[in-house]
Design a protein around this motif. Structure first.
Motif, PDB file in Angstrom:
ATOM      1  N   LYS A   1       0.858  -1.189   0.000  1.00 54.02           N
ATOM      2  CA  LYS A   1       0.000   0.000   0.000  1.00 54.02           C
ATOM      3  C   LYS A   1       0.893   1.237   0.000  1.00 54.02           C
ATOM      4  CE  LYS A   1      -2.147  -1.228   3.845  1.00 54.02           C
ATOM      5  NZ  LYS A   1      -3.046  -1.261   4.990  1.00 54.02           N
ATOM      6  N   PRO A   2       0.456   2.294  -0.608  1.00 53.34           N
ATOM      7  CA  PRO A   2      -0.744   2.405  -1.445  1.00 53.34           C
ATOM      8  C   PRO A   2      -0.495   1.775  -2.808  1.00 53.34           C
ATOM      9  CG  PRO A   2       0.424   4.485  -1.444  1.00 53.34           C
ATOM     10  CD  PRO A   2       1.173   3.568  -0.504  1.00 53.34           C
ATOM     11  N   PHE A   3      -1.556   1.336  -3.437  1.00 54.76           N
ATOM     12  CA  PHE A   3      -1.428   0.700  -4.743  1.00 54.76           C
ATOM     13  C   PHE A   3      -2.525   1.206  -5.667  1.00 54.76           C
ATOM     14  CE2 PHE A   3      -3.593  -2.102  -1.755  1.00 54.76           C
ATOM     15  CZ  PHE A   3      -4.848  -2.219  -2.339  1.00 54.76           C
ATOM     16  N   PRO A   4      -2.223   1.257  -6.960  1.00 52.34           N
ATOM     17  CA  PRO A   4      -3.269   1.640  -7.916  1.00 52.34           C
ATOM     18  C   PRO A   4      -4.196   0.456  -8.170  1.00 52.34           C
ATOM     19  CG  PRO A   4      -1.221   1.205  -9.079  1.00 52.34           C
ATOM     20  CD  PRO A   4      -0.927   1.089  -7.592  1.00 52.34           C
ATOM     21  N   ILE A   5      -5.347   0.751  -8.681  1.00 52.48           N
ATOM     22  CA  ILE A   5      -6.333  -0.298  -8.947  1.00 52.48           C
ATOM     23  C   ILE A   5      -5.788  -1.331  -9.933  1.00 52.48           C
ATOM     24  CG2 ILE A   5      -7.529   0.970 -10.777  1.00 52.48           C
ATOM     25  CD1 ILE A   5     -10.182  -0.168  -9.591  1.00 52.48           C
ATOM     26  N   SER A   6      -4.917  -0.920 -10.835  1.00 56.04           N
ATOM     27  CA  SER A   6      -4.351  -1.858 -11.810  1.00 56.04           C
ATOM     28  C   SER A   6      -3.512  -2.934 -11.125  1.00 56.04           C
ATOM     29  CB  SER A   6      -3.510  -1.120 -12.850  1.00 56.04           C
ATOM     30  OG  SER A   6      -2.422  -0.450 -12.237  1.00 56.04           O
ATOM     31  N   LYS A   7      -2.780  -2.576 -10.067  1.00 56.75           N
ATOM     32  CA  LYS A   7      -1.980  -3.561  -9.323  1.00 56.75           C
ATOM     33  C   LYS A   7      -2.889  -4.530  -8.572  1.00 56.75           C
ATOM     34  CE  LYS A   7       2.380  -2.368  -9.877  1.00 56.75           C
ATOM     35  NZ  LYS A   7       3.392  -3.234 -10.434  1.00 56.75           N
ATOM     36  N   LEU A   8      -3.971  -4.010  -7.996  1.00 56.79           N
ATOM     37  CA  LEU A   8      -4.930  -4.877  -7.316  1.00 56.79           C
ATOM     38  C   LEU A   8      -5.553  -5.835  -8.314  1.00 56.79           C
ATOM     39  CD1 LEU A   8      -6.479  -5.700  -4.771  1.00 56.79           C
ATOM     40  CD2 LEU A   8      -8.132  -3.889  -5.312  1.00 56.79           C
ATOM     41  N   SER A   9      -5.918  -5.336  -9.471  1.00 56.53           N
ATOM     42  CA  SER A   9      -6.504  -6.180 -10.516  1.00 56.53           C
ATOM     43  C   SER A   9      -5.534  -7.285 -10.929  1.00 56.53           C
ATOM     44  CB  SER A   9      -6.863  -5.324 -11.727  1.00 56.53           C
ATOM     45  OG  SER A   9      -7.377  -6.126 -12.763  1.00 56.53           O
ATOM     46  N   ASP A  10      -4.274  -6.931 -11.160  1.00 61.17           N
ATOM     47  CA  ASP A  10      -3.263  -7.922 -11.538  1.00 61.17           C
ATOM     48  C   ASP A  10      -3.111  -8.994 -10.469  1.00 61.17           C
ATOM     49  OD1 ASP A  10      -2.822  -6.479 -13.854  1.00 61.17           O
ATOM     50  OD2 ASP A  10      -0.924  -5.600 -13.170  1.00 61.17           O
ATOM     51  N   ALA A  11      -3.083  -8.566  -9.207  1.00 66.91           N
ATOM     52  CA  ALA A  11      -2.901  -9.507  -8.099  1.00 66.91           C
ATOM     53  C   ALA A  11      -4.087 -10.461  -7.988  1.00 66.91           C
ATOM     54  CB  ALA A  11      -2.694  -8.746  -6.792  1.00 66.91           C
ATOM     55  N   ILE A  12      -5.301  -9.930  -8.050  1.00 70.37           N
ATOM     56  CA  ILE A  12      -6.496 -10.768  -7.963  1.00 70.37           C
ATOM     57  C   ILE A  12      -6.535 -11.750  -9.131  1.00 70.37           C
ATOM     58  CG2 ILE A  12      -9.019 -10.786  -8.103  1.00 70.37           C
ATOM     59  CD1 ILE A  12      -8.967  -8.134  -6.498  1.00 70.37           C
ATOM     60  N   ASP A  13      -6.280 -11.250 -10.324  1.00 66.24           N
ATOM     61  CA  ASP A  13      -6.293 -12.117 -11.503  1.00 66.24           C
ATOM     62  C   ASP A  13      -5.265 -13.231 -11.378  1.00 66.24           C
ATOM     63  OD1 ASP A  13      -8.262 -10.529 -12.557  1.00 66.24           O
ATOM     64  OD2 ASP A  13      -6.987  -9.582 -14.078  1.00 66.24           O
TER      65      ASP A  13
END
Length: 126
Positions: A100-112
């Motif tokens: 943290k903090p992270f952009p939504i794109s990093k969260l998306s990559d991690a979840i995927d």
């Protein structure tokens, strides 16, 4: 990709709300939330979810007990921390951390990565 059910463990209410909004913006659902270890452990045992996002430090306490329950259930989880991998509990030193903090794109990559390839995702750090 289909929507995933996410269990979110974060002690800071505003950060928890922000991450929940990001998760939902990505098309997933936050199905359970906890702000402390006690509630986290209870939900980790009983909630139905596809992935857990765990803050490492919950108001001075480690989220390791929550992670242990989730691991025993065979469900995937991702540590989320402002400390990066330096704050990981010793039993989970090889686990992934989204700093943290992270952009939504990093969260998306991690979840995927976790949902699509759980067997490979534990090795990678974000």
């Amino acid at each position: 990709m289909k929507a995933s059910n996410i269990f979110l463990v974060e002690d800071e209410a505003l950060i928890r709300m922000m991450i929940a909004e990001m998760v939902e913006e990505l098309g997933h659902r936050v199905v359970a939330e906890a702000g402390n270890v006690e509630t986290g452990c209870e939900l980790a045992q009983n909630a139905s979810f596809d992935l857990a996002l765990l803050d490492i430090n919950l108001d001075g306490s480690s989220s390791a007990p929550v992670a242990e329950i989730i691991e025993k259930r065979g469900l995937p989880f991702l540590f989320v921390s402002g400390y990066g991998s330096a704050g990981l509990p010793s039993a989970f030193r090889q686990r992934r951390v989204l700093q943290k903090p992270f952009p939504i794109s990093k969260l998306s990559d991690a979840i995927d990565a976790i949902i699509l390839r759980p067997e490979r995702s534990a090795r990678f750090r974000y």
